[in-house]
Design a protein around this motif. Sequence first.
Motif, PDB file in Angstrom:
ATOM      1  N   THR A 147      11.621  15.186  24.422  1.00 26.93           N
ATOM      2  CA  THR A 147      12.532  14.505  25.343  1.00 26.93           C
ATOM      3  C   THR A 147      13.866  15.225  25.507  1.00 26.93           C
ATOM      4  OG1 THR A 147      13.534  13.177  23.588  1.00 26.93           O
ATOM      5  CG2 THR A 147      11.559  12.279  24.664  1.00 26.93           C
ATOM      6  N   GLY A 148      14.066  16.282  24.718  1.00 26.09           N
ATOM      7  CA  GLY A 148      15.359  16.947  24.709  1.00 26.09           C
ATOM      8  C   GLY A 148      16.086  16.720  23.414  1.00 26.09           C
ATOM      9  N   SER A 149      15.682  15.676  22.677  1.00 22.99           N
ATOM     10  CA  SER A 149      16.292  15.397  21.374  1.00 22.99           C
ATOM     11  C   SER A 149      15.248  15.170  20.288  1.00 22.99           C
ATOM     12  CB  SER A 149      17.198  14.166  21.461  1.00 22.99           C
ATOM     13  OG  SER A 149      16.452  13.032  21.867  1.00 22.99           O
ATOM     14  N   MET A 150      14.038  14.793  20.680  1.00 20.69           N
ATOM     15  CA  MET A 150      13.012  14.539  19.679  1.00 20.69           C
ATOM     16  C   MET A 150      11.618  14.702  20.277  1.00 20.69           C
ATOM     17  SD  MET A 150      13.187  10.371  19.434  1.00 20.69           S
ATOM     18  CE  MET A 150      11.763  10.276  18.346  1.00 20.69           C
ATOM     19  N   PHE A 151      10.635  14.881  19.385  1.00 20.09           N
ATOM     20  CA  PHE A 151       9.234  14.969  19.771  1.00 20.09           C
ATOM     21  C   PHE A 151       8.537  13.647  19.492  1.00 20.09           C
ATOM     22  CE2 PHE A 151      10.145  19.475  19.387  1.00 20.09           C
ATOM     23  CZ  PHE A 151       9.331  20.057  20.345  1.00 20.09           C
ATOM     24  N   ALA A 152       7.587  13.308  20.363  1.00 20.46           N
ATOM     25  CA  ALA A 152       6.751  12.130  20.167  1.00 20.46           C
ATOM     26  C   ALA A 152       5.293  12.556  20.243  1.00 20.46           C
ATOM     27  CB  ALA A 152       7.048  11.068  21.229  1.00 20.46           C
ATOM     28  N   VAL A 153       4.453  12.000  19.373  1.00 21.46           N
ATOM     29  CA  VAL A 153       3.033  12.346  19.339  1.00 21.46           C
ATOM     30  C   VAL A 153       2.266  11.478  20.330  1.00 21.46           C
ATOM     31  CG1 VAL A 153       0.956  12.503  17.907  1.00 21.46           C
ATOM     32  CG2 VAL A 153       3.205  13.010  16.922  1.00 21.46           C
ATOM     33  N   LYS A 154       1.575  12.124  21.252  1.00 21.13           N
ATOM     34  CA  LYS A 154       0.758  11.418  22.229  1.00 21.13           C
ATOM     35  C   LYS A 154      -0.721  11.440  21.853  1.00 21.13           C
ATOM     36  CE  LYS A 154       4.225  10.274  24.765  1.00 21.13           C
ATOM     37  NZ  LYS A 154       4.643   8.846  24.794  1.00 21.13           N
ATOM     38  N   LYS A 155      -1.153  12.514  21.208  1.00 20.76           N
ATOM     39  CA  LYS A 155      -2.521  12.604  20.695  1.00 20.76           C
ATOM     40  C   LYS A 155      -2.438  13.184  19.291  1.00 20.76           C
ATOM     41  CE  LYS A 155      -5.082  12.965  25.057  1.00 20.76           C
ATOM     42  NZ  LYS A 155      -6.061  13.744  25.862  1.00 20.76           N
ATOM     43  N   TYR A 156      -3.212  12.578  18.370  1.00 20.11           N
ATOM     44  CA  TYR A 156      -3.163  12.949  16.956  1.00 20.11           C
ATOM     45  C   TYR A 156      -4.532  13.479  16.530  1.00 20.11           C
ATOM     46  CZ  TYR A 156      -2.862  12.318  11.858  1.00 20.11           C
ATOM     47  OH  TYR A 156      -2.887  12.502  10.490  1.00 20.11           O
ATOM     48  N   CYS A 157      -4.620  14.754  16.208  1.00 19.91           N
ATOM     49  CA  CYS A 157      -5.875  15.372  15.745  1.00 19.91           C
ATOM     50  C   CYS A 157      -7.043  14.951  16.633  1.00 19.91           C
ATOM     51  CB  CYS A 157      -6.142  15.004  14.283  1.00 19.91           C
ATOM     52  SG  CYS A 157      -7.423  16.008  13.487  1.00 19.91           S
ATOM     53  N   ASP A 158      -6.839  15.045  17.921  1.00 20.14           N
ATOM     54  CA  ASP A 158      -7.838  14.582  18.893  1.00 20.14           C
ATOM     55  C   ASP A 158      -8.959  15.611  19.052  1.00 20.14           C
ATOM     56  OD1 ASP A 158      -8.790  12.830  21.044  1.00 20.14           O
ATOM     57  OD2 ASP A 158      -8.267  14.511  22.342  1.00 20.14           O
ATOM     58  N   VAL A 159     -10.196  15.142  18.972  1.00 18.79           N
ATOM     59  CA  VAL A 159     -11.355  16.026  19.152  1.00 18.79           C
ATOM     60  C   VAL A 159     -12.339  15.436  20.162  1.00 18.79           C
ATOM     61  CG1 VAL A 159     -11.211  17.168  16.910  1.00 18.79           C
ATOM     62  CG2 VAL A 159     -12.458  15.005  17.110  1.00 18.79           C
ATOM     63  N   ALA A 160     -11.862  14.525  20.997  1.00 20.74           N
ATOM     64  CA  ALA A 160     -12.749  13.894  21.980  1.00 20.74           C
ATOM     65  C   ALA A 160     -13.396  14.939  22.890  1.00 20.74           C
ATOM     66  CB  ALA A 160     -11.975  12.872  22.811  1.00 20.74           C
ATOM     67  N   HIS A 161     -12.680  16.027  23.161  1.00 16.40           N
ATOM     68  CA  HIS A 161     -13.216  17.071  24.044  1.00 16.40           C
ATOM     69  C   HIS A 161     -14.437  17.764  23.450  1.00 16.40           C
ATOM     70  CE1 HIS A 161      -9.914  18.548  21.508  1.00 16.40           C
ATOM     71  NE2 HIS A 161     -10.663  19.634  21.335  1.00 16.40           N
ATOM     72  N   LEU A 162     -14.595  17.697  22.129  1.00 18.81           N
ATOM     73  CA  LEU A 162     -15.722  18.367  21.479  1.00 18.81           C
ATOM     74  C   LEU A 162     -17.009  17.560  21.549  1.00 18.81           C
ATOM     75  CD1 LEU A 162     -14.023  19.812  18.263  1.00 18.81           C
ATOM     76  CD2 LEU A 162     -14.327  20.885  20.503  1.00 18.81           C
ATOM     77  N   ALA A 163     -16.926  16.321  22.007  1.00 17.02           N
ATOM     78  CA  ALA A 163     -18.108  15.463  22.078  1.00 17.02           C
ATOM     79  C   ALA A 163     -18.945  15.744  23.311  1.00 17.02           C
ATOM     80  CB  ALA A 163     -17.687  13.995  22.057  1.00 17.02           C
TER      81      ALA A 163
END
Length: 213
Positions: A188-204
């Motif tokens: 955001t300019g001051s901090m990071f936010a996690v939107k996806k966490y260790c996501d592997v849906a693409h591997l399915a």
Amino acid sequence: MSIKKVYLIRHGQTDYNLQSIVQGSGVDSVLNAEGQRQAALFFEKYKDVKFDKVYTSTLQRSIQSVQGFIDLGIPHERHAGLNEINWGTREGTRITPEEDAYYHGILQTWCDGNTGICIEGGESPELVYERQKPFIDLMLSRPEEETILVCMHGRAMRILLCQLLRYPLRCMDEFKHQNLCLYQLDYTGSMFAVKKYCDVAHLAKSFASIPQK
């Protein structure tokens, strides 16, 4: 409002991963067939994202994992600061019960907060943390790169996530990973936010559904 989106992935599988052989910054292994499949699946899922830059370590397995995006003509930079931790005398060797005990002892030492202790002949998390700082500064100094793809390595990725999300290094094992997993972060300019966490849906997705060259 987000000013930068970071797609952070670990490289695809190598034979060293498959055979439980230690590979750090001193082992320049390549993707095996499964790793290439994983890279193709990730590319198929995210090829339409408008990446402004692709960043990788200097190691082949990292570059090969995002070769599809590089082949699209997206600018690419290699940074040694993104290389895996140096596992010292353990690199290139299969983990034996004795080495496994030593390895897990080192991990526990780090989890206890002693992150300045180096593995025998190699690096400590704090050394990796310090060599990642110039890359982070560079990444944040380029607001024109609104969406970037970063491919690196398991332990180094955990350390980078601690930096970006302001976690103490002793908590790095809280960030799970597997081959070709995705952490999606918004800055955001001051901090990071996690939107996806260790996501592997693409591997399915079935490999048979991917257009073949």
